[in-house]
Design a protein around this motif. Structure first.
Motif, PDB file in Angstrom:
ATOM      1  N   TYR A 147      16.889 -18.874 -42.732  1.00  0.00           N
ATOM      2  CA  TYR A 147      17.040 -17.893 -41.665  1.00  0.00           C
ATOM      3  C   TYR A 147      16.761 -16.513 -42.255  1.00  0.00           C
ATOM      4  N   ARG A 182      13.018 -19.139 -40.013  1.00  0.00           N
ATOM      5  CA  ARG A 182      13.618 -18.912 -38.699  1.00  0.00           C
ATOM      6  C   ARG A 182      14.139 -17.477 -38.616  1.00  0.00           C
ATOM      7  N   LEU A 188      16.579 -14.495 -37.416  1.00  0.00           N
ATOM      8  CA  LEU A 188      17.965 -14.407 -36.959  1.00  0.00           C
ATOM      9  C   LEU A 188      18.347 -12.944 -36.836  1.00  0.00           C
ATOM     10  N   SER A 244      27.224  -8.636 -33.281  1.00  0.00           N
ATOM     11  CA  SER A 244      25.957  -9.161 -33.790  1.00  0.00           C
ATOM     12  C   SER A 244      26.193 -10.278 -34.800  1.00  0.00           C
ATOM     13  N   ALA A 249      27.596 -13.436 -33.044  1.00  0.00           N
ATOM     14  CA  ALA A 249      26.539 -14.132 -32.309  1.00  0.00           C
ATOM     15  C   ALA A 249      25.610 -14.877 -33.257  1.00  0.00           C
ATOM     16  N   ALA A 250      25.316 -14.284 -34.405  1.00  0.00           N
ATOM     17  CA  ALA A 250      24.450 -14.932 -35.390  1.00  0.00           C
ATOM     18  C   ALA A 250      25.100 -16.205 -35.929  1.00  0.00           C
ATOM     19  N   LYS A 284      27.284 -18.092 -34.415  1.00  0.00           N
ATOM     20  CA  LYS A 284      27.249 -19.114 -33.359  1.00  0.00           C
ATOM     21  C   LYS A 284      25.874 -19.759 -33.269  1.00  0.00           C
ATOM     22  N   ARG A 285      24.837 -18.955 -33.420  1.00  0.00           N
ATOM     23  CA  ARG A 285      23.464 -19.473 -33.369  1.00  0.00           C
ATOM     24  C   ARG A 285      23.230 -20.473 -34.502  1.00  0.00           C
ATOM     25  N   VAL A 286      23.641 -20.107 -35.699  1.00  0.00           N
ATOM     26  CA  VAL A 286      23.439 -20.988 -36.854  1.00  0.00           C
ATOM     27  C   VAL A 286      24.276 -22.258 -36.714  1.00  0.00           C
ATOM     28  N   GLU A 287      25.469 -22.133 -36.171  1.00  0.00           N
ATOM     29  CA  GLU A 287      26.321 -23.303 -35.970  1.00  0.00           C
ATOM     30  C   GLU A 287      25.668 -24.279 -34.994  1.00  0.00           C
ATOM     31  N   VAL A 288      25.143 -23.768 -33.906  1.00  0.00           N
ATOM     32  CA  VAL A 288      24.478 -24.616 -32.912  1.00  0.00           C
ATOM     33  C   VAL A 288      23.271 -25.319 -33.520  1.00  0.00           C
ATOM     34  N   ASP A 289      22.576 -24.625 -34.397  1.00  0.00           N
ATOM     35  CA  ASP A 289      21.376 -25.189 -35.028  1.00  0.00           C
ATOM     36  C   ASP A 289      21.687 -26.248 -36.069  1.00  0.00           C
TER      37      ASP A 289
END
Length: 235
Positions: free
Chosen positions: A29, A48, A50, A59, A62-63, A65-70
């Motif tokens: 990322y 990727r 980020l 910020s 949110a980052a 959470k994005r990495v966790e979902v991925d």
């Protein structure tokens, strides 16, 4: 597959570190506070993008959470940092330094790192081999800065060395608190980047060497240390 986040990775040492780790097989990322610059850098690297501003709580959250979902995170490289140069390219010495001039450096270099660590530690804790690399500086060494006759001794600034010395303490204390993780501080050397107005004497390829090496350390590697490309550094 090892998944790695590098903050401040759209240029300079962060970009070169990302390039090397992508080549080594990491899913990387590219952390950037500018969405478009991050997107372009990630596209060039095969990484990727980020969006992450280490000085902004929302910020960073949110980052994470994005990495966790991925799918999670194995390696965190806290590379984002500022030196606080004046418009003329110099640094502020002790006689001119104020708390207001010091605050932005600590906000990015220290509080930003703590903010990112707090958000991503739960993800790292789920990794089989979690690693944290905090990009410090040789100017963080009290021993080096106190050694007369050296370039480090001659550095006139206060805020940047103080912030990186604080970062070193953060590194040591987190390493003790999380013995299952490999958490280290590194000194890339005086590298020509935007941070120092490209006055550095090393290339980014040379400067990224120790960052990459420590990002790839295994479960039996060192933790709670402070290293440059030649080995351990004195605190």
């Amino acid at each position: 597959m090892t998944t790695t986040l590098i903050t401040g990775a759209n240029k300079g040492l962060g970009f070169e570190t990302a390039r090397r780790l992508v080549a080594a097989g990491h899913t990387v990322y590219v952390g950037s506070r500018d969405a478009e610059r991050g997107r372009r850098a990630a596209e060039r690297l095969g990484a990727r993008p980020l969006l992450i501003d280490v000085t902004d709580e929302e910020s960073v959250t949110a980052a994470a959470k994005r990495v966790e979902v991925d799918g999670g995170l194995d390696v965190l490289v806290n590379n984002a940092g500022i030196e606080g140069r004046t418009p003329r390219g110099g640094v502020v010495g002790a006689a001119e330094l104020t708390a207001d001039l010091t605050r932005p450096l600590f906000e990015t270099n220290v509080f930003g790192t703590v903010r990112v660590l707090h958000a991503f530690l739960p993800l790292l804790a789920r990794s089989a081999a979690p690693v944290v690399v905090n990009v410090s500086s040789g100017l963080a060494s009290l021993t080096a800065v106190s050694s007369a006759g050296t370039p480090t001794y001659a550095y006139p600034g206060v805020a940047y060395p103080a912030s990186k010395a604080a970062l070193n303490m953060v590194t040591v204390q987190y390493a003790k608190a999380f013995p299952g993780m490999r958490i280290n501080a590194v000194e890339p050397g005086y590298t020509a980047t935007d941070l120092n107005g490209h006055t550095g004497t090393q290339t980014v390829e040379e400067g990224a060497e120790i960052i990459v090496r420590m990002a790839m350390t295994g479960p039996e590697g060192p933790t709670g240390g402070y290293f440059d490309a030649e080995g351990p550094l004195p605190w």
